[in-house]
Scaffold this motif. Structure first.
Motif, PDB file in Angstrom:
ATOM      1  N   UNK A   1       0.556  -1.390  -0.127  1.00 47.71           N
ATOM      2  CA  UNK A   1       0.108  -0.017   0.218  1.00 47.71           C
ATOM      3  C   UNK A   1       0.735   1.410  -0.013  1.00 47.71           C
ATOM      4  N   UNK A   2       2.001   1.207   0.500  1.00 51.00           N
ATOM      5  CA  UNK A   2       2.922   2.425   0.487  1.00 51.00           C
ATOM      6  C   UNK A   2       3.055   3.010  -0.976  1.00 51.00           C
ATOM      7  N   UNK A   3       2.955   2.068  -1.918  1.00 53.22           N
ATOM      8  CA  UNK A   3       3.114   2.633  -3.498  1.00 53.22           C
ATOM      9  C   UNK A   3       2.102   3.568  -3.732  1.00 53.22           C
ATOM     10  N   UNK A   4       1.049   3.574  -2.913  1.00 55.49           N
ATOM     11  CA  UNK A   4      -0.259   4.382  -3.421  1.00 55.49           C
ATOM     12  C   UNK A   4      -0.387   5.598  -2.513  1.00 55.49           C
ATOM     13  N   UNK A   5       0.621   6.190  -1.664  1.00 53.17           N
ATOM     14  CA  UNK A   5       0.461   7.065  -0.775  1.00 53.17           C
ATOM     15  C   UNK A   5       0.755   8.510  -1.698  1.00 53.17           C
ATOM     16  N   UNK A   6       1.036   8.525  -2.756  1.00 54.76           N
ATOM     17  CA  UNK A   6       1.332   9.744  -3.576  1.00 54.76           C
ATOM     18  C   UNK A   6       0.373  10.232  -4.478  1.00 54.76           C
ATOM     19  N   UNK A   7      -0.086  11.448  -4.077  1.00 57.52           N
ATOM     20  CA  UNK A   7      -0.762  11.798  -5.355  1.00 57.52           C
ATOM     21  C   UNK A   7      -0.156  13.019  -5.897  1.00 57.52           C
ATOM     22  N   UNK A   8      -0.374  12.741  -7.456  1.00 57.14           N
ATOM     23  CA  UNK A   8       0.024  13.465  -8.525  1.00 57.14           C
ATOM     24  C   UNK A   8      -0.818  14.374  -9.415  1.00 57.14           C
ATOM     25  N   UNK A   9      -1.008  15.621  -9.470  1.00 57.64           N
ATOM     26  CA  UNK A   9      -1.874  16.506 -10.492  1.00 57.64           C
ATOM     27  C   UNK A   9      -1.281  16.012 -12.150  1.00 57.64           C
ATOM     28  N   UNK A  10      -1.990  15.446 -12.746  1.00 59.91           N
ATOM     29  CA  UNK A  10      -1.514  15.284 -14.152  1.00 59.91           C
ATOM     30  C   UNK A  10      -1.245  16.143 -15.011  1.00 59.91           C
ATOM     31  N   UNK A  11      -1.811  17.747 -14.501  1.00 63.25           N
ATOM     32  CA  UNK A  11      -1.738  18.699 -15.516  1.00 63.25           C
ATOM     33  C   UNK A  11      -0.637  19.458 -14.963  1.00 63.25           C
ATOM     34  N   UNK A  12      -0.619  19.817 -13.756  1.00 60.97           N
ATOM     35  CA  UNK A  12       0.661  20.856 -13.309  1.00 60.97           C
ATOM     36  C   UNK A  12       1.844  20.084 -12.700  1.00 60.97           C
ATOM     37  N   UNK A  13       1.798  18.934 -12.172  1.00 61.45           N
ATOM     38  CA  UNK A  13       2.684  18.242 -11.742  1.00 61.45           C
ATOM     39  C   UNK A  13       2.904  18.395 -10.202  1.00 61.45           C
ATOM     40  N   UNK A  14       2.084  19.128  -9.517  1.00 63.51           N
ATOM     41  CA  UNK A  14       2.080  19.051  -8.035  1.00 63.51           C
ATOM     42  C   UNK A  14       1.742  17.498  -7.497  1.00 63.51           C
ATOM     43  N   UNK A  15       2.717  17.277  -6.665  1.00 59.29           N
ATOM     44  CA  UNK A  15       2.828  16.171  -6.162  1.00 59.29           C
ATOM     45  C   UNK A  15       3.183  15.959  -4.679  1.00 59.29           C
ATOM     46  N   UNK A  16       2.358  15.420  -3.786  1.00 60.17           N
ATOM     47  CA  UNK A  16       2.470  15.433  -2.549  1.00 60.17           C
ATOM     48  C   UNK A  16       2.118  13.798  -1.836  1.00 60.17           C
ATOM     49  N   UNK A  17       2.479  13.701  -0.842  1.00 62.83           N
ATOM     50  CA  UNK A  17       1.842  12.483   0.078  1.00 62.83           C
ATOM     51  C   UNK A  17       0.525  12.840   0.125  1.00 62.83           C
ATOM     52  N   UNK A  18      -0.431  11.954   0.444  1.00 64.00           N
ATOM     53  CA  UNK A  18      -1.865  12.095   0.666  1.00 64.00           C
ATOM     54  C   UNK A  18      -2.291  13.046   1.674  1.00 64.00           C
ATOM     55  N   UNK A  19      -1.483  12.848   2.783  1.00 61.88           N
ATOM     56  CA  UNK A  19      -1.760  13.570   3.827  1.00 61.88           C
ATOM     57  C   UNK A  19      -1.572  14.999   3.771  1.00 61.88           C
ATOM     58  N   UNK A  20      -0.472  15.303   2.927  1.00 63.05           N
ATOM     59  CA  UNK A  20      -0.028  16.877   2.596  1.00 63.05           C
ATOM     60  C   UNK A  20      -0.625  17.425   1.153  1.00 63.05           C
ATOM     61  N   UNK A  21      -1.238  16.580   0.662  1.00 61.57           N
ATOM     62  CA  UNK A  21      -1.714  17.214  -0.766  1.00 61.57           C
ATOM     63  C   UNK A  21      -2.522  18.232  -0.638  1.00 61.57           C
ATOM     64  N   UNK A  22      -3.623  18.181   0.213  1.00 60.27           N
ATOM     65  CA  UNK A  22      -4.605  19.443   0.204  1.00 60.27           C
ATOM     66  C   UNK A  22      -4.270  20.509   1.075  1.00 60.27           C
ATOM     67  N   UNK A  23      -3.167  20.504   1.655  1.00 61.20           N
ATOM     68  CA  UNK A  23      -2.725  21.872   2.484  1.00 61.20           C
ATOM     69  C   UNK A  23      -1.692  22.565   1.661  1.00 61.20           C
ATOM     70  N   UNK A  24      -2.068  22.856   0.625  1.00 61.90           N
ATOM     71  CA  UNK A  24      -1.318  23.751  -0.319  1.00 61.90           C
ATOM     72  C   UNK A  24      -1.392  25.303  -0.127  1.00 61.90           C
ATOM     73  N   UNK A  25      -0.514  25.879   0.420  1.00 60.82           N
ATOM     74  CA  UNK A  25      -0.743  27.278   0.513  1.00 60.82           C
ATOM     75  C   UNK A  25      -0.341  28.112  -0.916  1.00 60.82           C
ATOM     76  N   UNK A  26      -0.881  29.415  -0.944  1.00 63.37           N
ATOM     77  CA  UNK A  26      -0.908  30.120  -2.367  1.00 63.37           C
ATOM     78  C   UNK A  26       0.523  30.304  -2.601  1.00 63.37           C
ATOM     79  N   UNK A  27       1.476  30.834  -1.751  1.00 69.40           N
ATOM     80  CA  UNK A  27       2.664  30.911  -1.944  1.00 69.40           C
ATOM     81  C   UNK A  27       3.365  29.567  -2.534  1.00 69.40           C
TER      82      UNK A  27
END
Length: 190
Positions: free
Chosen positions: A3-29
């Motif tokens: 299951x560790x293989x699936x803990x990363x979320x990657x946006x297929x458009x812009x390349x933003x990539x993060x662990x699932x726990x951090x993905x939604x907490x992107x600040x504007x800067x």
């Protein structure tokens, strides 16, 4: 299934990539940094389907680490990504087997990620507050002890084990794990 293989979320458009726990907490800067430094060079790869290979997972973790660096995240987050990357490399090495010519390269990659995780967590405990990456102080101390043992930092490992064994808040399970690790270190020194 690892299951560790699936803990990363990657946006297929812009390349933003993060662990699932951090993905939604992107600040504007941070989003602006991603748009400026990641998105222009990002080239999406064809979807590999619902099942990731270890190579797919390693690529996603590398991208998460690059994004974390660009975002300017805390040392603990980068260390956590390195820790999980080392687990993915270990899984790939186990899948390959020792007889495979790639095995030594992947084990070296695992060790490098482990070293980076160790250094990152050591820096984090000096500069950050708990909890870190959803883990309490005792858990982080145990991780540092294990990573220290793996990477040859036995003095730091032994200090972390001592902290755990002396802790009033550490539960018996983690104290038993710390004792086992202490025994491993003592046996390896003989």
């Amino acid at each position: 299934v690892d299951i560790a293989k699936y803990d990363v979320i990657m946006c297929p458009k812009c390349g933003y990539t993060a662990l699932s726990r951090y993905f939604p907490t992107l600040l504007n800067v941070q989003a602006q940094r991603i748009k400026a430094k990641i998105s222009p060079a990002f080239k999406p790869k064809p979807d590999t389907g619902e099942i990731y290979s270890y190579d797919d997972a390693l690529e996603r973790y590398k991208m998460a680490l690059v994004n974390a660096i660009v975002k300017g995240t805390k040392a603990s987050e980068k260390a956590y990504i390195c820790l999980k990357s080392s687990w993915i490399a270990r899984g790939k090495a186990e899948e390959l087997g020792e007889s495979n010519p790639e095995y030594a390269r992947i084990k070296a990659m695992e060790l490098e990620y482990s070293k980076n995780a160790f250094e990152g967590f050591v820096a984090a405990i000096q500069n950050e507050n708990f909890p870190m990456c959803g883990m309490d102080e005792t858990t982080i101390n145990y991780l540092i002890a294990v990573l220290g043992q793996m990477t040859g930092h036995l003095d730091v490992s032994q200090k972390m084990i001592a902290l755990i064994l002396q802790s009033q808040t550490a539960n018996n399970r983690i104290k038993d794990l710390a004792r086992d690790l202490k025994d491993e270190i003592l046996n390896s020194k003989k």
